[in-house]
Design a protein around this motif. Structure first.
Motif, mmCIF file in Angstrom:
data_model
loop_
_atom_site.group_PDB
_atom_site.id
_atom_site.type_symbol
_atom_site.label_atom_id
_atom_site.label_comp_id
_atom_site.label_asym_id
_atom_site.label_seq_id
_atom_site.Cartn_x
_atom_site.Cartn_y
_atom_site.Cartn_z
ATOM 1 N N THR A 65 51.579 38.383 42.308
ATOM 2 C CA THR A 65 50.960 37.519 43.318
ATOM 3 C C THR A 65 52.028 36.796 44.132
ATOM 4 O O THR A 65 51.954 36.738 45.362
ATOM 5 N N GLU A 66 53.028 36.250 43.444
ATOM 6 C CA GLU A 66 54.129 35.550 44.130
ATOM 7 C C GLU A 66 54.914 36.486 45.038
ATOM 8 O O GLU A 66 55.385 36.083 46.105
ATOM 9 N N ASP A 67 55.035 37.751 44.616
ATOM 10 C CA ASP A 67 55.767 38.744 45.418
ATOM 11 C C ASP A 67 54.872 39.371 46.494
ATOM 12 O O ASP A 67 55.321 40.271 47.215
ATOM 13 N N GLU A 68 53.626 38.891 46.583
ATOM 14 C CA GLU A 68 52.648 39.372 47.572
ATOM 15 C C GLU A 68 52.421 40.876 47.474
ATOM 16 O O GLU A 68 52.313 41.595 48.464
ATOM 17 N N ILE A 69 52.305 41.338 46.220
ATOM 18 C CA ILE A 69 51.988 42.742 45.963
ATOM 19 C C ILE A 69 50.489 42.901 45.717
ATOM 20 O O ILE A 69 49.876 43.880 46.153
ATOM 21 N N ILE A 70 49.887 41.911 45.027
ATOM 22 C CA ILE A 70 48.439 41.918 44.818
ATOM 23 C C ILE A 70 47.891 40.514 45.040
ATOM 24 O O ILE A 70 48.638 39.524 45.043
ATOM 25 N N ASP A 71 46.567 40.467 45.213
ATOM 26 C CA ASP A 71 45.845 39.194 45.225
ATOM 27 C C ASP A 71 44.596 39.405 44.387
ATOM 28 O O ASP A 71 43.748 40.228 44.735
ATOM 29 N N TRP A 72 44.487 38.705 43.269
ATOM 30 C CA TRP A 72 43.380 38.908 42.321
ATOM 31 C C TRP A 72 42.518 37.656 42.322
ATOM 32 O O TRP A 72 42.914 36.604 41.845
ATOM 33 N N GLN A 73 41.312 37.808 42.854
ATOM 34 C CA GLN A 73 40.355 36.706 42.902
ATOM 35 C C GLN A 73 39.056 37.158 42.244
ATOM 36 O O GLN A 73 38.389 38.071 42.747
ATOM 37 N N GLY A 74 38.697 36.521 41.123
ATOM 38 C CA GLY A 74 37.462 36.884 40.437
ATOM 39 C C GLY A 74 37.508 38.320 39.951
ATOM 40 O O GLY A 74 38.390 38.707 39.179
ATOM 41 N N LYS A 75 36.567 39.140 40.434
ATOM 42 C CA LYS A 75 36.491 40.546 40.038
ATOM 43 C C LYS A 75 37.123 41.479 41.062
ATOM 44 O O LYS A 75 37.054 42.695 40.925
ATOM 45 N N GLU A 76 37.730 40.903 42.113
ATOM 46 C CA GLU A 76 38.301 41.737 43.173
ATOM 47 C C GLU A 76 39.823 41.653 43.182
ATOM 48 O O GLU A 76 40.404 40.571 43.160
ATOM 49 N N ILE A 77 40.446 42.831 43.220
ATOM 50 C CA ILE A 77 41.897 42.931 43.320
ATOM 51 C C ILE A 77 42.225 43.543 44.678
ATOM 52 O O ILE A 77 41.762 44.638 45.001
ATOM 53 N N GLY A 115 41.103 54.883 41.700
ATOM 54 C CA GLY A 115 41.702 55.595 42.815
ATOM 55 C C GLY A 115 42.681 54.704 43.576
ATOM 56 O O GLY A 115 42.853 53.518 43.269
ATOM 57 N N GLU A 116 43.320 55.276 44.586
ATOM 58 C CA GLU A 116 44.335 54.545 45.362
ATOM 59 C C GLU A 116 43.653 53.743 46.478
ATOM 60 O O GLU A 116 43.693 54.119 47.649
ATOM 61 N N LYS A 117 43.041 52.641 46.090
ATOM 62 C CA LYS A 117 42.287 51.808 47.028
ATOM 63 C C LYS A 117 43.039 50.521 47.341
ATOM 64 O O LYS A 117 43.828 50.034 46.533
ATOM 65 N N GLU A 118 42.755 49.972 48.517
ATOM 66 C CA GLU A 118 43.342 48.678 48.877
ATOM 67 C C GLU A 118 42.540 47.523 48.295
ATOM 68 O O GLU A 118 43.081 46.443 48.062
ATOM 69 N N ARG A 119 41.247 47.742 48.099
ATOM 70 C CA ARG A 119 40.385 46.732 47.469
ATOM 71 C C ARG A 119 39.701 47.349 46.262
ATOM 72 O O ARG A 119 39.063 48.395 46.371
ATOM 73 N N ILE A 120 39.856 46.715 45.119
ATOM 74 C CA ILE A 120 39.296 47.225 43.871
ATOM 75 C C ILE A 120 38.362 46.174 43.294
ATOM 76 O O ILE A 120 38.756 45.011 43.118
ATOM 77 N N HIS A 121 37.124 46.563 43.032
ATOM 78 C CA HIS A 121 36.198 45.677 42.324
ATOM 79 C C HIS A 121 36.122 46.165 40.880
ATOM 80 O O HIS A 121 35.703 47.290 40.625
#
Length: 228
Positions: A205-217, A172-178
């Motif tokens: 990531t460089e364009d600050e569109i997403i941040d992916w850490q471990g299992k969380e986007i 879905g259109e979520k801000e935080r995705i596990h």
């Protein structure tokens, strides 16, 4: 292959309600959904366990209740080619009802998963009834149209678009995705290589569109508007 079938009453599941809430079965009338509920059972599949293997006798069709199932084929040189990642609410392996006696792909649990198992013999008995047969064939035709559109999407859109389309379809259109899926699994699901996905993630990531850490986007800049 090993899988543990668990009585529905022990799991507190209303099988008819699960079937009713599945988009694939929306076209069936209430009587036909009840008939399907009577013939199916619940199976629990552990993470990394196979539900079935490519080339194995196809005795069942499945509905994923919870978790994720990966469908893949093996190439002659031993590589796995992921066909798709099944999400909850999707029906799969229905091809064995009509077209094939054996499963054309392998199905492996990416996470712990619960599935409804519809025995081929039981579905064939229901298909002997004209009303059920007409309804069910209409459902299969609708799914074939969806798969054709999905194939077109994979061949005509760029990797970034496929990546965000996949995230929206799965979560879905979520801000935080596990996500329980590995980057390798996601790369395969969107029809690209892990290396290409890594480069895309680095750029996003460089364009600050997403941040992916471990299992969380984390979605930092809303991509859903331009997906259409």
């Amino acid at each position: 292959m090993q899988r543990s079938c668990i009585a529905a009453k022990l799991r507190g599941m209303n099988l008819e309600l699960l079937i009713q809430n599945t988009s694939f079965f929306k076209g069936l009338d209430d009587d036909h959904r009840r008939e399907l509920a009577r013939i199916c059972s619940v199976a629990h599949v552990k993470k990394k366990e196979y539900l079935f293997h490519e080339g194995e006798q196809g005795n069942d069709m499945f509905l994923l209740i919870d978790g994720n199932i990966q469908l893949h084929k093996n190439t002659e040189d031993g590589r796995e080619v992921v066909i798709r990642v099944i999400k909850p609410g999707e029906v799969f392996a229905e091809v064995v009802l009509f077209e094939r006696d054996r499963y054309p792909v392998s199905a492996r649990a990416v996470t712990h998963a619960d599935v409804l198992v519809f025995p081929k013999a039981g579905v064939h008995r229901l298909l002997a009834e004209e009303g059920f047969r007409n309804d069910f064939i209409a459902l299969l035709m609708a799914k074939q149209r969806y798969l054709a559109e999905h194939i077109q999407e994979l061949t005509t859109t760029d990797v970034e678009c496929r990546f965000f389309t996949f995230l929206r379809a799965q979560y879905g259109e979520k801000e935080r995705i596990h996500t329980p899926l590995s980057k390798k699994d996601i790369a395969a699901a969107i029809g690209t290589t892990p290396e290409s996905l890594s480069r895309l993630i680095q750029r996003l990531t460089e364009d600050e569109i997403i941040d992916w850490q471990g299992k969380e986007i984390r979605i930092l800049s809303n991509p859903w508007d331009w997906l259409g």
